[in-house]
Design a protein around this motif. Sequence first.
Motif, PDB file in Angstrom:
ATOM      1  N   LEU A   1      37.397  24.704  -8.427  1.00  0.00           N
ATOM      2  CA  LEU A   1      37.026  26.117  -8.418  1.00  0.00           C
ATOM      3  C   LEU A   1      37.983  26.988  -9.223  1.00  0.00           C
ATOM      4  N   GLN A   2      39.269  26.632  -9.233  1.00  0.00           N
ATOM      5  CA  GLN A   2      40.252  27.457  -9.935  1.00  0.00           C
ATOM      6  C   GLN A   2      40.422  27.068 -11.397  1.00  0.00           C
ATOM      7  N   GLU A   3      39.741  26.007 -11.829  1.00  0.00           N
ATOM      8  CA  GLU A   3      39.942  25.499 -13.186  1.00  0.00           C
ATOM      9  C   GLU A   3      38.731  25.697 -14.087  1.00  0.00           C
ATOM     10  N   GLN A   4      37.668  26.330 -13.568  1.00  0.00           N
ATOM     11  CA  GLN A   4      36.424  26.413 -14.332  1.00  0.00           C
ATOM     12  C   GLN A   4      36.303  27.706 -15.142  1.00  0.00           C
ATOM     13  N   GLY A   5      37.297  28.582 -15.082  1.00  0.00           N
ATOM     14  CA  GLY A   5      37.233  29.815 -15.850  1.00  0.00           C
ATOM     15  C   GLY A   5      36.055  30.697 -15.493  1.00  0.00           C
ATOM     16  N   GLY A   6      35.621  30.631 -14.246  1.00  0.00           N
ATOM     17  CA  GLY A   6      34.480  31.432 -13.820  1.00  0.00           C
ATOM     18  C   GLY A   6      33.145  30.763 -14.065  1.00  0.00           C
ATOM     19  N   GLY A   7      33.160  29.542 -14.638  1.00  0.00           N
ATOM     20  CA  GLY A   7      31.916  28.817 -14.866  1.00  0.00           C
ATOM     21  C   GLY A   7      31.484  28.033 -13.648  1.00  0.00           C
ATOM     22  N   LEU A   8      30.324  27.431 -13.750  1.00  0.00           N
ATOM     23  CA  LEU A   8      29.744  26.638 -12.648  1.00  0.00           C
ATOM     24  C   LEU A   8      29.675  27.428 -11.331  1.00  0.00           C
ATOM     25  N   PRO A   9      29.276  28.685 -11.352  1.00  0.00           N
ATOM     26  CA  PRO A   9      29.315  29.458 -10.106  1.00  0.00           C
ATOM     27  C   PRO A   9      28.385  28.932  -9.031  1.00  0.00           C
ATOM     28  N   ALA A  10      27.134  28.678  -9.366  1.00  0.00           N
ATOM     29  CA  ALA A  10      26.181  28.220  -8.354  1.00  0.00           C
ATOM     30  C   ALA A  10      26.533  26.825  -7.866  1.00  0.00           C
TER      31      ALA A  10
ATOM     32  N   ASN B   1      22.826  12.581   1.968  1.00  0.00           N
ATOM     33  CA  ASN B   1      22.336  13.826   1.385  1.00  0.00           C
ATOM     34  C   ASN B   1      22.795  13.896  -0.071  1.00  0.00           C
ATOM     35  N   ASN B   2      21.976  13.279  -0.922  1.00  0.00           N
ATOM     36  CA  ASN B   2      22.309  13.170  -2.341  1.00  0.00           C
ATOM     37  C   ASN B   2      21.593  14.200  -3.208  1.00  0.00           C
ATOM     38  N   ALA B   3      20.464  14.713  -2.764  1.00  0.00           N
ATOM     39  CA  ALA B   3      19.681  15.637  -3.585  1.00  0.00           C
ATOM     40  C   ALA B   3      20.524  16.840  -3.988  1.00  0.00           C
ATOM     41  N   GLY B   4      20.545  17.130  -5.270  1.00  0.00           N
ATOM     42  CA  GLY B   4      21.321  18.260  -5.779  1.00  0.00           C
ATOM     43  C   GLY B   4      20.771  18.728  -7.110  1.00  0.00           C
ATOM     44  N   ILE B   5      20.997  19.999  -7.416  1.00  0.00           N
ATOM     45  CA  ILE B   5      20.462  20.584  -8.638  1.00  0.00           C
ATOM     46  C   ILE B   5      21.493  21.482  -9.308  1.00  0.00           C
ATOM     47  N   ASN B   6      21.220  21.793 -10.569  1.00  0.00           N
ATOM     48  CA  ASN B   6      21.782  22.946 -11.284  1.00  0.00           C
ATOM     49  C   ASN B   6      23.282  22.877 -11.544  1.00  0.00           C
ATOM     50  N   PHE B   7      23.672  21.981 -12.438  1.00  0.00           N
ATOM     51  CA  PHE B   7      25.050  21.956 -12.941  1.00  0.00           C
ATOM     52  C   PHE B   7      25.157  23.056 -13.986  1.00  0.00           C
ATOM     53  N   ASP B   8      25.391  24.285 -13.522  1.00  0.00           N
ATOM     54  CA  ASP B   8      25.224  25.485 -14.357  1.00  0.00           C
ATOM     55  C   ASP B   8      26.486  25.815 -15.161  1.00  0.00           C
ATOM     56  N   PHE B   9      26.883  24.885 -16.031  1.00  0.00           N
ATOM     57  CA  PHE B   9      28.128  25.059 -16.785  1.00  0.00           C
ATOM     58  C   PHE B   9      28.043  26.185 -17.809  1.00  0.00           C
ATOM     59  N   GLN B  10      26.843  26.626 -18.155  1.00  0.00           N
ATOM     60  CA  GLN B  10      26.703  27.706 -19.143  1.00  0.00           C
ATOM     61  C   GLN B  10      26.656  29.086 -18.494  1.00  0.00           C
ATOM     62  N   GLN B  11      26.713  29.138 -17.177  1.00  0.00           N
ATOM     63  CA  GLN B  11      26.613  30.408 -16.467  1.00  0.00           C
ATOM     64  C   GLN B  11      28.003  30.868 -16.018  1.00  0.00           C
ATOM     65  N   GLN B  12      28.204  32.163 -16.017  1.00  0.00           N
ATOM     66  CA  GLN B  12      29.471  32.752 -15.576  1.00  0.00           C
ATOM     67  C   GLN B  12      29.269  33.538 -14.288  1.00  0.00           C
ATOM     68  N   THR B  13      30.303  33.561 -13.459  1.00  0.00           N
ATOM     69  CA  THR B  13      30.188  34.140 -12.130  1.00  0.00           C
ATOM     70  C   THR B  13      29.774  35.610 -12.166  1.00  0.00           C
ATOM     71  N   LEU B  14      30.398  36.405 -13.029  1.00  0.00           N
ATOM     72  CA  LEU B  14      30.133  37.844 -13.047  1.00  0.00           C
ATOM     73  C   LEU B  14      28.728  38.174 -13.526  1.00  0.00           C
TER      74      LEU B  14
END
Length: 243
Positions: free
Chosen positions: A155-164, A89-102
């Motif tokens: 998860l604890q090192e991304q500063g709220g980034g990469l939420p999805a 199961n390799n299919a994957g999308i959306n390395f959302d480094f520009q998005q913030q969790t809030l």
Amino acid sequence: MLDENSKIALVTGANRGLGLEVCRQLAQQGVSVILTARDRQKGEQAAQQLQQEGLEVMLKFVDVADDQSVAQLVHDLEGNLPHLDILINNAGINFDFQQQTLAADLNDVQNTLNTNLFGAWRMTQACLPLLKKSQHGRIVNVSSGAGSFAGPRGLQEQGGGLPAYGISKAALNALTVKLSRSLLETGILVNAVCPNFTATYPGTEEMGARPVPEGAAAIVWAAMLPDDGPTGGFFRDGQPLPW
């Protein structure tokens, strides 16, 4: 139809990058590979590339985020395969480094989960009858350290980034454990693999990404485990990673 002695693998999201290289490395080891892609033109180009290298590859099309597409693929496979030995199961999308969790777009998050988590879940459920016909079934979920609670850049090192992306990979790790426990009596080994930051896009090598063949080899390792190999683990280059 492939015969009973063939070792058969199916790789999702395999028209480029890690998926394509995983297909190559498996085929080089004598595995009959089913390369799957959503995009017909890209899938055909990828399959032709490997076939021109003298490798045995069969091309199929599937959108892992779509129930009907997955059902159609597996219906076709059940009419042509004696069994399935390896599901990657390799299919994957959306390395959302520009998005913030809030401030995350929840529709975007939902779409990401539908591919990165539910796509793997959907494929596993659909392929399970074929996998149970194998003597050496393997399921490999391509995950990421971005979904780790403890690892660097997790998860604890991304500063709220990469939420999805991060949450989808953490959930994929959880699914890996649940699947492994559900399949203990079958002998099917289920593991998650982080290929590490890999040069799947132009310019990423300059950012420190490892070559694609190295990342793919980490995935192939889990696909080719012996029968007494681990199950329900999270690995990089054959070494356990913290959840």
